[in-house]
Structures are given as structure tokens and as C-alpha cells.
Design an enzyme around this catalytic site. Sequence first.
Site, short mmCIF file in Angstrom:
data_model
loop_
_atom_site.label_atom_id
_atom_site.label_comp_id
_atom_site.label_asym_id
_atom_site.label_seq_id
_atom_site.Cartn_x
_atom_site.Cartn_y
_atom_site.Cartn_z
N HIS A 14 -2.40 -84.72 121.58
CA HIS A 14 -1.45 -84.01 122.44
C HIS A 14 -2.01 -83.74 123.83
O HIS A 14 -1.27 -83.41 124.74
CB HIS A 14 -0.97 -82.72 121.77
CG HIS A 14 -1.92 -81.57 121.83
ND1 HIS A 14 -2.80 -81.27 120.81
CD2 HIS A 14 -2.14 -80.63 122.77
CE1 HIS A 14 -3.50 -80.20 121.12
NE2 HIS A 14 -3.13 -79.78 122.31
N ASP B 15 -3.14 -85.72 115.20
CA ASP B 15 -3.36 -85.19 116.55
C ASP B 15 -4.77 -85.52 117.06
O ASP B 15 -5.44 -84.69 117.67
CB ASP B 15 -3.13 -83.68 116.60
CG ASP B 15 -2.97 -83.19 118.04
OD1 ASP B 15 -2.51 -83.97 118.89
OD2 ASP B 15 -3.34 -82.03 118.31
N GLY C 255 -6.62 -75.40 126.79
CA GLY C 255 -7.69 -76.08 127.52
C GLY C 255 -8.87 -76.40 126.63
O GLY C 255 -9.65 -77.31 126.90
N ASN C 256 -9.03 -75.64 125.53
CA ASN C 256 -10.06 -75.96 124.54
C ASN C 256 -9.66 -77.15 123.68
O ASN C 256 -10.51 -77.74 123.00
CB ASN C 256 -10.32 -74.77 123.61
CG ASN C 256 -11.33 -73.79 124.13
OD1 ASN C 256 -10.98 -72.71 124.57
ND2 ASN C 256 -12.60 -74.17 124.11
N SER C 257 -8.38 -77.49 123.68
CA SER C 257 -7.90 -78.56 122.80
C SER C 257 -8.68 -79.84 123.00
O SER C 257 -8.85 -80.32 124.12
CB SER C 257 -6.42 -78.83 123.06
OG SER C 257 -5.62 -77.81 122.55
N LEU D 276 2.22 -94.50 98.86
CA LEU D 276 2.50 -94.48 97.43
C LEU D 276 4.00 -94.56 97.15
O LEU D 276 4.42 -95.13 96.15
CB LEU D 276 1.91 -93.22 96.80
CG LEU D 276 2.04 -93.07 95.29
CD1 LEU D 276 1.37 -94.23 94.57
CD2 LEU D 276 1.44 -91.74 94.83
N GLY D 277 4.82 -93.99 98.04
CA GLY D 277 6.26 -94.07 97.86
C GLY D 277 6.84 -92.96 97.00
O GLY D 277 7.72 -93.22 96.17
N VAL D 278 6.34 -91.73 97.20
CA VAL D 278 6.90 -90.58 96.49
C VAL D 278 7.18 -89.46 97.48
O VAL D 278 6.50 -89.33 98.50
CB VAL D 278 5.96 -90.05 95.39
CG1 VAL D 278 5.84 -91.04 94.25
CG2 VAL D 278 4.58 -89.70 95.95
N ILE E 295 7.01 -85.47 97.41
CA ILE E 295 6.40 -84.48 96.53
C ILE E 295 6.61 -83.08 97.06
O ILE E 295 6.96 -82.87 98.22
CB ILE E 295 4.89 -84.74 96.35
CG1 ILE E 295 4.19 -84.73 97.72
CG2 ILE E 295 4.65 -86.04 95.61
CD1 ILE E 295 2.69 -84.79 97.63
#
Length: 491
Positions: free
Chosen positions: A138, A168, A240-242, A294-296, A298
Site C-alpha cells: 500500500h 500487503d 510513515g512507519n509502514s 483447494l476450492g473450498v 470455509i
Amino acid sequence: MSGLLKQIIKNRRFGLKGLAAVAVMFFLGGFILSPGTGHIAASTAVNPVSAVQEPAGEVPVTSPFTALAEKLTPSVVNVKVVKIDKAGYPGADVPGDPFGEFFKRFFDDPRSMPNRPVQGAGSGVIISADGTILTNNHVVEGAREVTVTLNDKQELPAQVVGRDPKTDLAVLKIKAGKDLPYAVMGDSDQLKVGDWVMAIGNPFGLSHTVTSGIVSAKGRVIGAGPYDDFIQTDASINPGNSGGPLFNMKGEVVGVNTAIIPDARGIGFAIPIDTAKPLIPQLVSKGEVTRGYLGVNIQSMTPDLASSLNLAGPKGALVADVVPGGPADKAGIKRGDVIVAFGGKEVSDSHDLPALVAATPLGREVDVKLVRDGNETQVTAKIARLEQEESTVAEQKQPAHGKWGLQLRDITPELGSQLGLKSNQGVLVAGVQPGSPADHASIQQGDVILEVNHHPVNSAEELRNRVEGAGNSVLVLVKSSQGTRFVVLKG
């Protein structure tokens, strides 16, 4: 320490500063730097206050963070970006998919103007001598220009070589014409709550600010994305720490500082470095991350769901839906199964499973342990590639009524097409009565009820007949814009 205190009492030449320093030592217990080695004896220390030499008038107190900051600061960089602010968010500490609404809450600034060039600042950490830098997605998403400032004030243009919005994370590359000091990545899995940590970054444009604190919690789920697993720390983290590093007391990177809660002091969040390590090679070589699939669909188990499914306790990941033709479908996994282990690793909650699946190489066959109808079984699934999926939201405006607080509507072929459903598949929730059992179960207008107590329902009349004789607790399968999930209605 007792001898030093006696000497202080006997010799009254000490000022208030000296007495205060000794009081701090008694409170925190002392901390020792290993002399002449260049290494910090912090990994075995109980706390971050050093022992002192015999005083000559004042008692000096040296923090172990001093040596860490001197050693590690050169590996931390400031990241400046220029981007077109289409969303009206400020600069670099702004959201990027799928973090949009999340970062809007965490970094909102009503003063920013949309569709105008804006400047922003974030942080990053050099992870190899060739100028490879790890930061947040970001921070750099949508950037037209990215500039990195080193600790020696040298400014260099940076290239965004790879981004992963789902976690991110992003990787930058600079050319400095020389080997650069870099940080070593540690093992965030070994962190314990209460361990000392140190953050270095660029909060509010204040270059190379050092803060310290402890690990407040691990495994935090804060609604930022599908792979939430944050380290919570009380080391001061601000906009700014990001993208900046979170270090342990060995001087290793254990996290990437990412988020804060506005107006909350002492609460910051960092992405565990163990999440980033397997992704970095893909970001460098391909610019993106390929994940297993996996196609679930949950959801987490609750005591009510466990009771409805006749399970001993709320453990595992409940399969709310299975993608037709996907790896799970081919392996024989069914709706209502509870996945308790994947590839030999325990799945204690639904939060555990996505990361395990995503980290699995494509094409690998993995053993999946299930609980079905109270019995444990095992199947083998061949992992495929995760692709983007679209969801459809249905909106209806009608009043709600009935014991459960539901206004129901049959699904016509036209409506089913809009919802991505087959005709006569499920019942549309056209309204929900506030304060009703359906409202308490988080059923919303536009949801589709597919099953009642494991029986498919294809009309509003059939659904009402099912729930009328079901007593005061009904297990309902609901499909919404967020996916498919089981809920329990309590009358």
C-alpha cells in the site's frame, strides 16, 4: 546491586539523576552488553536496561537499543512516492486492494483531494547488498515515481519489481553502485508474547525514528485480508512507519510494520517475516505471487455449530461450500465436512487453512484429514493455482416477518441468473427483522438460504416447512457476497 546501594547511602555526592537511575535499575533488573565483541547479548536478557560501573558521581544508564540502533539504522530506508490519489486518501500510507476499506479506516484523511498528484512517505528495509528492499504494497501501489533515501541522505530512484496485495507486501530495487548494509531476516514463529522488539521507520516524515516495545500478541486477525496473521506490538508505529522493519533483540527482522488503530496508543501491527520470506523470491523473479488453491469456502467453528454438527468442540475449519470441479471436489471433500489437518499440520481454526494451502506448491498432492458425520476420514487433494473470483450481491427491499425474522422470496430463472445461481436453487432473503434470530445470526438482506439442517431448500414454502418443525435451533446454510457459511438460528 545491594553493595552499590550501600555505597550510595554512605556517599551522598550522588545527585537526583543518579538516584533515579539506580531506581530504574532496581525496577527493571539490569541488562548487560557483551564488551568488545560487537554483538549484543540481548537474546538471553530479561529486560533492556544495562548494568552500570561503579559510580564516580553519577550513575550512567545505557540501553541495549543504543547498540542495536547504531548497527541497524543504515539498513532502513525512507520511501517517497508520487501517485494520483483517485480514492482521496493521503499519500503513501493509503489502501490498496484488498485492503481498501481497512486502510480507509486506519489512514483516512478527509483533507485529501481525489484525482490529484499527491506525495507520500513510507519506510522499507534493505534485505540484500544489491539494493533489494522490502516494504508494504500500500506504500507503493499506483505510484508514478518512487524515491528511496538512504541513511547517509543519498536519494536514489527505485523500481517496483513485485507486489502482493493479498499480504500487503512489495519489493523494490535500487542501484547504489556499491554493496549496501542490509538486515538479516529472523524467525517470527519463535517470537513470544513479551519479547522486546524495536521499530525503525519514517513516521510523519521524521527520518529514521527508533521506537521500542514488546510483542503484545501474535496471530491477530484484524480484517485486513485473507491471510491475516499480524504481530501486535506497543512499539510506537505511526503513518510513515509502514513498510519499515520490526527487529528482535538479535538485530533480526521479525516483522514488517503495516497498520495502526487511530486514536489507540500502544497498538500497532506488523506482518510476520515468516509470511514474507517464501514470497520474496517470487516477487523478485516474477513480480507476483502464485498461490495454491483447494476450492473450498470455509468458516470458523463456534460452539453452536459444533453442537449442531454433533462435534466434541469448536475445532477445525468448517467447509461451507465446495467449488465444482475444484481440487477439493475432485478429492471428495463435501459441504459440512470439518477440516482438522492439512498436509500433516493441524488446522485448529479456519484462519489456519488459507495460509497452509497458499504456501503449497502447485500440483502437489496433500493429505487432508476431515471429520464427517462425527467420523474422522482422510482424502488426498491435488493443489491447483489460485485464480481471482468474482462474487455477486443481491439487493432487495421488502419488509421482514415471521418467527425467525425472515422475509423470503422464491428465486426465478431471471433472479437466479443475476445471483449466479441455477433456478430453483435456494431461497432469497428479501428482508431481515432487526433484533430477530436471523439478525442475531448475521443473515442479511440479499443472502440466499441453500439448506436447512442439511436439507436443500428450493422455495420459500419448503424452507418454512423445514424450520417450523425444527424446534428452537436450526442449522442454516447461507450464501452471501462474502461466500457460503453455516449459521445457527435460535428461537
